[in-house]
Motif scaffolding. Structure first.
Motif, PDB file in Angstrom:
ATOM      1  N   ALA A   1       0.844  -1.205   0.000  1.00 20.71           N
ATOM      2  CA  ALA A   1       0.000   0.000   0.000  1.00 20.71           C
ATOM      3  C   ALA A   1       0.880   1.258   0.000  1.00 20.71           C
ATOM      4  CB  ALA A   1      -0.936  -0.004   1.204  1.00 20.71           C
ATOM      5  N   ARG A   2       1.954   1.240   0.787  1.00 23.78           N
ATOM      6  CA  ARG A   2       2.868   2.387   0.787  1.00 23.78           C
ATOM      7  C   ARG A   2       3.594   2.500  -0.553  1.00 23.78           C
ATOM      8  NH1 ARG A   2       3.553   4.978   5.814  1.00 23.78           N
ATOM      9  NH2 ARG A   2       5.061   6.292   4.729  1.00 23.78           N
ATOM     10  N   GLY A   3       3.818   1.357  -1.173  1.00 23.03           N
ATOM     11  CA  GLY A   3       4.435   1.347  -2.500  1.00 23.03           C
ATOM     12  C   GLY A   3       3.554   2.068  -3.512  1.00 23.03           C
ATOM     13  N   VAL A   4       2.251   1.899  -3.377  1.00 26.19           N
ATOM     14  CA  VAL A   4       1.321   2.585  -4.284  1.00 26.19           C
ATOM     15  C   VAL A   4       1.418   4.105  -4.092  1.00 26.19           C
ATOM     16  CG1 VAL A   4      -1.111   2.918  -4.897  1.00 26.19           C
ATOM     17  CG2 VAL A   4      -0.255   0.618  -4.456  1.00 26.19           C
ATOM     18  N   ASP A   5       1.581   4.555  -2.839  1.00 28.22           N
ATOM     19  CA  ASP A   5       1.767   5.999  -2.593  1.00 28.22           C
ATOM     20  C   ASP A   5       2.984   6.510  -3.366  1.00 28.22           C
ATOM     21  OD1 ASP A   5      -0.327   5.865  -0.838  1.00 28.22           O
ATOM     22  OD2 ASP A   5       0.930   5.819   0.971  1.00 28.22           O
ATOM     23  N   ARG A   6       4.033   5.706  -3.359  1.00 26.39           N
ATOM     24  CA  ARG A   6       5.265   6.099  -4.048  1.00 26.39           C
ATOM     25  C   ARG A   6       5.057   6.119  -5.562  1.00 26.39           C
ATOM     26  NH1 ARG A   6       6.096   8.839  -1.429  1.00 26.39           N
ATOM     27  NH2 ARG A   6       6.063   7.519   0.391  1.00 26.39           N
TER      28      ARG A   6
ATOM     29  N   ASP B   1      10.287   4.044   0.238  1.00 27.82           N
ATOM     30  CA  ASP B   1      11.067   5.222   0.625  1.00 27.82           C
ATOM     31  C   ASP B   1      11.683   5.942  -0.576  1.00 27.82           C
ATOM     32  OD1 ASP B   1      10.638   4.854   3.349  1.00 27.82           O
ATOM     33  OD2 ASP B   1      12.348   3.479   3.546  1.00 27.82           O
ATOM     34  N   PHE B   2      11.389   5.475  -1.787  1.00 32.20           N
ATOM     35  CA  PHE B   2      12.020   6.065  -2.979  1.00 32.20           C
ATOM     36  C   PHE B   2      11.227   7.316  -3.397  1.00 32.20           C
ATOM     37  CE2 PHE B   2      13.175   6.524  -7.441  1.00 32.20           C
ATOM     38  CZ  PHE B   2      14.532   6.221  -7.445  1.00 32.20           C
ATOM     39  N   THR B   3      11.617   8.451  -2.858  1.00 29.70           N
ATOM     40  CA  THR B   3      10.881   9.700  -3.097  1.00 29.70           C
ATOM     41  C   THR B   3      11.564  10.525  -4.197  1.00 29.70           C
ATOM     42  OG1 THR B   3      12.130  10.672  -1.305  1.00 29.70           O
ATOM     43  CG2 THR B   3       9.934   9.830  -0.763  1.00 29.70           C
ATOM     44  N   GLU B   4      10.965  11.655  -4.545  1.00 31.92           N
ATOM     45  CA  GLU B   4      11.478  12.475  -5.650  1.00 31.92           C
ATOM     46  C   GLU B   4      12.961  12.853  -5.516  1.00 31.92           C
ATOM     47  OE1 GLU B   4       9.618  16.259  -6.397  1.00 31.92           O
ATOM     48  OE2 GLU B   4      10.468  16.347  -8.422  1.00 31.92           O
ATOM     49  N   PRO B   5      13.458  13.273  -4.339  1.00 34.74           N
ATOM     50  CA  PRO B   5      14.889  13.615  -4.270  1.00 34.74           C
ATOM     51  C   PRO B   5      15.794  12.463  -4.703  1.00 34.74           C
ATOM     52  CG  PRO B   5      13.751  14.355  -2.290  1.00 34.74           C
ATOM     53  CD  PRO B   5      12.751  13.544  -3.072  1.00 34.74           C
ATOM     54  N   GLU B   6      15.416  11.230  -4.363  1.00 35.38           N
ATOM     55  CA  GLU B   6      16.269  10.110  -4.785  1.00 35.38           C
ATOM     56  C   GLU B   6      16.153   9.879  -6.286  1.00 35.38           C
ATOM     57  OE1 GLU B   6      16.792   6.738  -2.323  1.00 35.38           O
ATOM     58  OE2 GLU B   6      18.077   5.793  -3.833  1.00 35.38           O
ATOM     59  N   LEU B   7      14.974  10.092  -6.828  1.00 38.07           N
ATOM     60  CA  LEU B   7      14.820   9.990  -8.286  1.00 38.07           C
ATOM     61  C   LEU B   7      15.731  11.017  -8.966  1.00 38.07           C
ATOM     62  CD1 LEU B   7      13.289   8.923 -10.868  1.00 38.07           C
ATOM     63  CD2 LEU B   7      11.722  10.849 -10.539  1.00 38.07           C
ATOM     64  N   ALA B   8      15.711  12.247  -8.452  1.00 42.43           N
ATOM     65  CA  ALA B   8      16.526  13.319  -9.032  1.00 42.43           C
ATOM     66  C   ALA B   8      18.012  12.952  -8.989  1.00 42.43           C
ATOM     67  CB  ALA B   8      16.272  14.625  -8.281  1.00 42.43           C
ATOM     68  N   LYS B   9      18.436  12.412  -7.860  1.00 45.19           N
ATOM     69  CA  LYS B   9      19.847  12.012  -7.689  1.00 45.19           C
ATOM     70  C   LYS B   9      20.207  10.893  -8.676  1.00 45.19           C
ATOM     71  CE  LYS B   9      21.194   9.734  -4.092  1.00 45.19           C
ATOM     72  NZ  LYS B   9      21.025   9.215  -2.735  1.00 45.19           N
ATOM     73  N   THR B  10      19.309   9.957  -8.845  1.00 48.75           N
ATOM     74  CA  THR B  10      19.541   8.822  -9.744  1.00 48.75           C
ATOM     75  C   THR B  10      19.642   9.304 -11.191  1.00 48.75           C
ATOM     76  OG1 THR B  10      18.227   7.485  -8.228  1.00 48.75           O
ATOM     77  CG2 THR B  10      18.684   6.524 -10.375  1.00 48.75           C
ATOM     78  N   LEU B  11      18.771  10.231 -11.572  1.00 49.23           N
ATOM     79  CA  LEU B  11      18.796  10.756 -12.941  1.00 49.23           C
ATOM     80  C   LEU B  11      20.079  11.537 -13.196  1.00 49.23           C
ATOM     81  CD1 LEU B  11      15.068  11.881 -13.197  1.00 49.23           C
ATOM     82  CD2 LEU B  11      16.119   9.903 -14.339  1.00 49.23           C
ATOM     83  N   GLU B  12      20.565  12.203 -12.149  1.00 43.79           N
ATOM     84  CA  GLU B  12      21.806  12.960 -12.276  1.00 43.79           C
ATOM     85  C   GLU B  12      22.971  12.006 -12.522  1.00 43.79           C
ATOM     86  OE1 GLU B  12      21.952  16.141  -9.268  1.00 43.79           O
ATOM     87  OE2 GLU B  12      24.105  15.602  -9.190  1.00 43.79           O
ATOM     88  N   SER B  13      22.997  10.895 -11.805  1.00 43.63           N
ATOM     89  CA  SER B  13      24.099   9.941 -11.994  1.00 43.63           C
ATOM     90  C   SER B  13      24.012   9.318 -13.388  1.00 43.63           C
ATOM     91  CB  SER B  13      24.112   8.875 -10.893  1.00 43.63           C
ATOM     92  OG  SER B  13      23.235   7.812 -11.201  1.00 43.63           O
ATOM     93  N   TYR B  14      22.801   9.161 -13.909  1.00 41.81           N
ATOM     94  CA  TYR B  14      22.635   8.645 -15.273  1.00 41.81           C
ATOM     95  C   TYR B  14      23.256   9.614 -16.283  1.00 41.81           C
ATOM     96  CZ  TYR B  14      20.476   7.754 -19.783  1.00 41.81           C
ATOM     97  OH  TYR B  14      20.284   7.538 -21.116  1.00 41.81           O
ATOM     98  N   ARG B  15      23.009  10.918 -16.074  1.00 48.62           N
ATOM     99  CA  ARG B  15      23.509  11.928 -17.033  1.00 48.62           C
ATOM    100  C   ARG B  15      25.030  11.967 -17.082  1.00 48.62           C
ATOM    101  NH1 ARG B  15      18.751  14.730 -15.501  1.00 48.62           N
ATOM    102  NH2 ARG B  15      19.778  15.722 -13.745  1.00 48.62           N
ATOM    103  N   ASP B  16      25.680  11.546 -16.009  1.00 49.38           N
ATOM    104  CA  ASP B  16      27.143  11.550 -15.969  1.00 49.38           C
ATOM    105  C   ASP B  16      27.759  10.352 -16.695  1.00 49.38           C
ATOM    106  OD1 ASP B  16      27.260  13.850 -14.578  1.00 49.38           O
ATOM    107  OD2 ASP B  16      27.386  12.914 -12.596  1.00 49.38           O
ATOM    108  N   ARG B  17      26.932   9.421 -17.109  1.00 52.67           N
ATOM    109  CA  ARG B  17      27.482   8.217 -17.729  1.00 52.67           C
ATOM    110  C   ARG B  17      27.710   8.424 -19.226  1.00 52.67           C
ATOM    111  NH1 ARG B  17      24.421   3.007 -15.067  1.00 52.67           N
ATOM    112  NH2 ARG B  17      24.626   3.634 -12.888  1.00 52.67           N
ATOM    113  N   ASP B  18      28.634   7.666 -19.759  1.00 51.21           N
ATOM    114  CA  ASP B  18      28.942   7.754 -21.182  1.00 51.21           C
ATOM    115  C   ASP B  18      28.410   6.493 -21.850  1.00 51.21           C
ATOM    116  OD1 ASP B  18      29.995   8.548 -23.575  1.00 51.21           O
ATOM    117  OD2 ASP B  18      32.023   7.816 -23.134  1.00 51.21           O
ATOM    118  N   ARG B  19      27.322   6.647 -22.599  1.00 54.25           N
ATOM    119  CA  ARG B  19      26.746   5.469 -23.265  1.00 54.25           C
ATOM    120  C   ARG B  19      27.390   5.317 -24.631  1.00 54.25           C
ATOM    121  NH1 ARG B  19      20.418   5.495 -22.972  1.00 54.25           N
ATOM    122  NH2 ARG B  19      20.712   3.252 -23.096  1.00 54.25           N
TER     123      ARG B  19
END
Ligand code: IPE
Ligand code: IPE
Ligand code: MG
Length: 242
Positions: free
Chosen positions: A37-42, A216-234
């Motif tokens: 149920a908490r997962g659905v909130d997320r 517990d995966f809230t927006e700030p962690e999403l933002a941090k994860t997306l930032e680390s993605y942008r630093d990668r060289d595909r």
């Protein structure tokens, strides 16, 4: 539509293995369903903020073809959570201009749930701000097996020539035919495996495994994860570009 991953720096398609609901609940002395149920909130939060982070496609793993092995109580609880989520969320999806699609084998789901899924897909068909794909009774190998079966039937019926089969042909037979490949796959809760999630589509995706439980995966962690993605060289097999 081309199914090659997007060349832009920001992740256009993010796919998430929403793991850790059960452990999150157990650690708090709650029953596992409370964690779901908490997962659905997320899910609500992440779907709501995804467009602010330039995400155009969001795919979430809600129930796997392997999850039937869980207790009847948990499976029934999850199915009722899915029905409630679809009923409650339809209005929000229209307000937020979100197109919802489901991938996975529907034939094993309850009739009421299947009807709700079809209705929501139809209702949101022309929405375009975000493409949300919910993987429900989804397994990558199961998806490929069903695709091969349909290709076999098409060959038998004379509509498909085996010599003409390309990677694009196979892509077009998958449940995700109209959806571009994920750029980034996130798995929460510390497990370093893909658990049969999008094996064909995520062949060249970047992966992020985080110890954070899904509730517990809230927006700030999403933002941090997306930032680390942008630093990668595909590189997609090419040589180093810098
Ligand atoms: C993910 O959380 C949700 C589903 C698989 C439906 P889990 O229920 O797998 O949580 P853990 O891994 O047991 O903590
Ligand atoms: C993957 O999580 C499936 C979903 C998130 C729906 P699981 O918890 O079922 O995966 P395993 O069993 O740890 O591989
Ligand atoms: Mg799990």
């Amino acid at each position: 539509m081309s199914n090659t991953p997007s060349p832009e720096k920001s992740a256009r398609h993010v796919a998430i293995v929403m793991d850790g609901n059960g452990r999150w609940a157990t650690a708090r002395g709650l029953e596992r369903l409370k964690g779901h149920a908490r997962g659905v909130d997320r899910v609500r939060e992440i779907v709501g903020v995804a467009p602010d982070h330039d995400i155009k496609y969001l795919t979430i793993f809600a129930f796997s073809t392997e999850n039937w092995k869980r207790s009847a109580r948990e499976v029934t609880g999850l199915m009722s959570l899915f029905r409630r989520y679809i009923r409650k969320e339809a209005e929000t999806m229209m307000r937020d201009n979100v197109r919802v699609r489901f991938v996975g084998d529907r034939s094993k789901l309850g009739k009421k749930l299947r009807e709700l899924m079809i209705d929501l897909e139809k209702q949101t068909l022309n929405n375009s701000n975000l493409n949300l794909t919910v993987a429900l009774n989804y397994g990558g190998r199961d998806e490929i097996t069903r695709a091969v079966r349909r290709m076999g039937n098409a060959i038998k019926a004379g509509g498909l020539n085996p010599e003409d089969i390309t990677e694009d042909t196979i892509t077009s037979y998958l449940d995700t035919a109209d959806i571009p490949d994920p750029d980034l796959v996130i798995r929460t809760s510390g497990e370093n495996r893909t658990s049969n999630f999008l094996p064909w589509q995520a062949a060249y995706a970047e992966y992020v495994f985080t110890p954070t439980a899904w509730p517990d995966f809230t927006e700030p962690e999403l933002a941090k994860t997306l930032e680390s993605y942008r630093d990668r060289d595909r590189r997609f097999g090419a040589s180093l570009s810098k």
